[in-house]
Design an enzyme around this catalytic site. Structure first.
Site, PDB file in Angstrom:
ATOM      1  N   LYS A 156       0.317  -6.219  -5.899  1.00  0.00           N
ATOM      2  CA  LYS A 156       1.700  -6.669  -5.909  1.00  0.00           C
ATOM      3  C   LYS A 156       2.077  -7.146  -7.310  1.00  0.00           C
ATOM      4  O   LYS A 156       1.403  -8.007  -7.887  1.00  0.00           O
ATOM      5  CB  LYS A 156       1.900  -7.815  -4.907  1.00  0.00           C
ATOM      6  CG  LYS A 156       1.773  -7.396  -3.451  1.00  0.00           C
ATOM      7  CD  LYS A 156       2.932  -6.515  -3.005  1.00  0.00           C
ATOM      8  CE  LYS A 156       2.917  -6.265  -1.511  1.00  0.00           C
ATOM      9  NZ  LYS A 156       4.087  -5.476  -1.063  1.00  0.00           N
ATOM     10  N   LYS A 252       7.202   3.379   7.064  1.00  0.00           N
ATOM     11  CA  LYS A 252       6.860   2.183   7.826  1.00  0.00           C
ATOM     12  C   LYS A 252       7.599   2.246   9.153  1.00  0.00           C
ATOM     13  O   LYS A 252       8.811   2.483   9.179  1.00  0.00           O
ATOM     14  CB  LYS A 252       7.238   0.905   7.076  1.00  0.00           C
ATOM     15  CG  LYS A 252       6.419   0.654   5.815  1.00  0.00           C
ATOM     16  CD  LYS A 252       6.894  -0.609   5.113  1.00  0.00           C
ATOM     17  CE  LYS A 252       6.065  -0.905   3.863  1.00  0.00           C
ATOM     18  NZ  LYS A 252       6.599  -2.055   3.090  1.00  0.00           N
TER      19      LYS A 252
END
Length: 333
Positions: A156, A252
């Site tokens: 991240k 997703k």
């Protein structure tokens, strides 16, 4: 007092909170628990389950998601099936939970695994990414060193200082394949420098570097690393507009509104030449299980949600290091 007639479909939903092991930090903030919504559809003594994660980025809340699920009690009692559900609710977390619950119930009714009913190959174990939260270069290097034995790491990032972060991560995990996720935190001004830093570190894929509504720069810049759409892509309808900007798409189920659309989207994306990534929110194995069907044809698998929790639900997915196994029928499908 009313009772449910024999053979009738009943629907229940609830909000659950699952503590995260430590914290989970991305460019938009930090959280210490996963808040999920579970839908259960029952008929004839059988119950199908589905789990979703409402996404604040799209204006979703657990309470509104639960209300949207509960509002489908009437249509379900009147015979609405998984296919009809697609036109009855918009894509999003609520439809995901119901879609997966209905698929689970279908499998239980038939006494077969859901992939057999859908005409899909039986899922096999896949290597999943393991996420390193956003932090200082030193903190990220320390976390990466503990996970350097894993084959695939998802890093991240957050904008300014990312060159130092990715260099520190690479030094701490010289043998791991690296995927980075900026969560829309880069700008047109630092895009080229951050792309170059990722290329220098041998990064394989960069997720959503720019905000979804400001990603035109990707059309004009040379991309030394493949770029994957996440917040810019939702379902099949959003695929065509990504051509020329992105090399891959992150599917997703909370964005597509369930497994039904996700499978169709994966087929359509491959036909358009996109690489496939199957991603997740931080959630339990019940949310990951349907995504294992998409994982079979995905170049990148990111289904580490349960690994980030302090505890998973009973009968959860089996993780052997970074290898994630298909769900048992006791969990889903």
């Amino acid at each position: 007092m009313t009772s449910t007639p024999p053979g009738a479909v009943s629907l229940t939903g609830r909000i659950e909170r699952w503590p995260i092991a430590g914290t989970f930090t991305i460019s938009r903030g930090t959280k210490t628990e996963a808040v999920v919504v579970v839908a259960e559809v029952s008929q004839g003594g059988l119950t199908g389950r589905g789990e979703c994660v409402p996404y604040p980025r799209y204006g979703e809340t657990p309470e509104a998601t639960l209300q949207a699920i509960q509002a489908m009690q009437g249509p379900l009692a009147n015979g609405m099936d998984r296919i009809a559900l697609q036109a009855s609710m918009p894509a999003g977390a609520a439809r995901n939970a119901l879609d997966c619950a209905l698929a689970d119930l279908e499998a239980k009714r038939a006494g077969r695994r859901i992939w057999n009913l859908l005409g899909r190959p039986a899922p096999e174990p896949r290597t999943t990414a393991y996420t390193i939260s956003l932090g200082t270069p030193e903190a990220m290097a320390e976390a990466t060193a503990k996970a350097a034995h894993r084959a695939l790491l998802k890093i991240k990032l957050g904008g300014d200082g990312d060159a130092a972060r990715i260099a520190a991560v690479r030094k701490a995990a010289p043998a791991s394949e690296l995927v980075v996720d900026a969560n829309e935190a880069w700008t047109e001004d630092n895009l080229a420098a951050n792309l170059a830093a990722c290329a220098d570190a041998g990064v394989t894929l960069i997720e959503q570097p720019l905000p979804a509504d400001k990603d035109e720069a990707l059309l004009r810049i040379k991309r030394p690393v493949a770029v994957c759409a996440d917040e810019s892509v939702h379902d099949r309808a959003s695929l065509e507009g990504l051509r020329g900007r992105y090399d891959a798409v992150n599917i997703k189920l909370d964005k597509t509104g369930g497994l039904t659309e996700a499978l169709a989207m994966a087929d359509a994306a491959r036909a358009l030449g996109f690489e496939i990534m199957i991603g997740c929110m931080v959630a339990t194995s019940l949310a990951m299980a349907p995504a294992m069907l998409i994982a079979q044809a995905a170049r990148f698998v990111d289904l580490d949600g349960p690994l980030l929790l302090a505890k998973d639900r009973d009968n959860g997915l089996r993780y052997d290091g970074s290898l994630v196994y298909p769900p048992d029928a006791a969990l889903w499908g």
